[in-house]
Design an enzyme around this catalytic site. Structure first.
Site, PDB file in Angstrom:
ATOM      1  N   PRO A  13       0.856  -1.238  -0.109  1.00 24.09           N
ATOM      2  CA  PRO A  13      -0.095   0.076   0.008  1.00 24.09           C
ATOM      3  C   PRO A  13       0.926   1.264   0.112  1.00 24.09           C
ATOM      4  CG  PRO A  13       0.135  -0.913   2.147  1.00 24.09           C
ATOM      5  CD  PRO A  13       0.789  -1.872   1.461  1.00 24.09           C
ATOM      6  N   CYS A  96       3.388   3.594   8.936  1.00 25.16           N
ATOM      7  CA  CYS A  96       3.618   4.766   8.189  1.00 25.16           C
ATOM      8  C   CYS A  96       4.006   5.846   8.961  1.00 25.16           C
ATOM      9  CB  CYS A  96       2.132   5.388   7.594  1.00 25.16           C
ATOM     10  SG  CYS A  96       2.258   7.037   6.662  1.00 25.16           S
TER      11      CYS A  96
END
Length: 332
Positions: A13, A96
């Site tokens: 992703p 992230c």
């Protein structure tokens, strides 16, 4: 060491990159790769335009929804919405390092709160029947990766997580930008290998700095799966090698030109619904590698794909600029 073939290879992703157009494109190069959405926050899903955010083409399966959040109830609700939309997996982002993620108390900063992450996984597992997985780093800042990764992994597995994806480097929340966090902290693949050895029954995939399908194959001697990130996006022709090299099956299409020909009906359908051509073709710039005409292909798309009313003829004309032969070695 192949406990879970469905996670043997995946495309990571990636924010602003792995949107639905990109995933359709990638699927035309590999039937087997597991694809992931960009990270979507629970707030966006619970309060935003769900059809716009979560809609995807049926050809994308198997496709996973990656969530960002830290409230177990919100994550459970968002996971259920994702399941109802037809996703095959829910993945929790604990990797992230962006400032927005840090300020929102989700993403990689959750490496510091393994008990909370476990609670989030448990809530999502109770809400859905599809697999729930976690993508994390090996640690943050001054954490000892031996302790931090073990604590997170054992906590989420005890809470019911079906698999782990580990980006094999730390994130430094203090002192490095999100971009620097993708490159500067050193890779430690051995740490992920040790985690797999310690948890032999748990499907574990490795991510970070892997540049080719051939390199991915070497990691499969130690872990169950490999996730390719920027190499898959910036040099998408590499994905033509996934099914032959990792699954012993023919690729869906032999060349990139064949892929684009197969993509035409999707593009025409999207244009008819008001999608701008550039929103799709921006994912194509790295499609040709070492082929005469590749630069002209990129230039033609860049200059003409953004024009109002641009249609599929722009892509056809760009393809005609590339020498008509096998464009790249898919075994690279």
């Amino acid at each position: 060491m192949q406990l879970n073939q469905s996670h043997r290879f995946a495309v990571a992703p990636m924010m602003d990159w792995t949107d639905r157009h990109c995933r359709v494109f990638h699927r035309l190069m590999t039937r087997r790769a597991r694809l992931y959405t960009e990270m979507l926050t629970t707030g966006a899903i619970l309060h935003g335009d769900r059809r716009r955010l979560l809609g995807f083409d049926a050809s994308e399966h198997p496709v996973a929804l990656q969530l960002g959040g830290s409230d177990p109830r919100d994550l459970a609700a968002a996971a259920k919405i994702g399941e109802d939309f037809g996703y095959d997996e829910i993945n929790l982002n604990v990797g992230c390092p962006s400032d927005r993620v840090k300020d929102g108390r989700f993403g990689v900063c959750l490496m510091a709160e393994p008990a909370l992450v476990a609670s989030c996984v448990e809530a999502m597992k109770h809400a859905v029947r599809i697999p729930v997985t976690v993508k994390c780093r090996i640690g943050i800042d001054d954490q000892d990766p031996e302790v931090a990764l073990d604590a997170l992994a054992r906590g989420v597995i005890a809470a019911g997580a079906d698999a782990l994806v580990v980006h094999a480097r730390k994130a430094w929340l203090n002192g490095l930008s999100p971009k620097e966090n993708r490159d500067i902290p050193p890779l430690d693949y051995d740490r992920v290998y040790r985690l797999k050895a310690a948890l032999p029954e748990v499907p574990i995939s490795i991510n970070g700095g892997i540049k080719s399908v051939a390199e991915a194959r070497t990691h499969l001697d130690h872990v169950d799966g490999v996730m390719l990130g920027r190499a898959a996006y910036q040099e998408p022709w590499r994905l033509l090698g996934v099914d032959p090299e990792l699954f012993g099956e023919a690729a869906p299409h032999a060349t990139m030109k064949d892929v684009f020909t197969a993509m035409m009906p999707y593009i025409e359908s999207e244009l008819a619904q008001g999608t701008r051509l550039h929103s799709i073709t921006r994912h194509f710039v790295g499609a040709f590698h070492g082929v005469p005409g590749a630069r002209a292909f990129r230039r033609h798309l860049a200059e003409n794909g953004v024009k109002p009313g641009a249609g599929v003829n722009v892509l056809r004309d760009a393809m005609a600029l590339v020498e008509d032969r096998v464009e790249a070695s898919i075994a690279a």
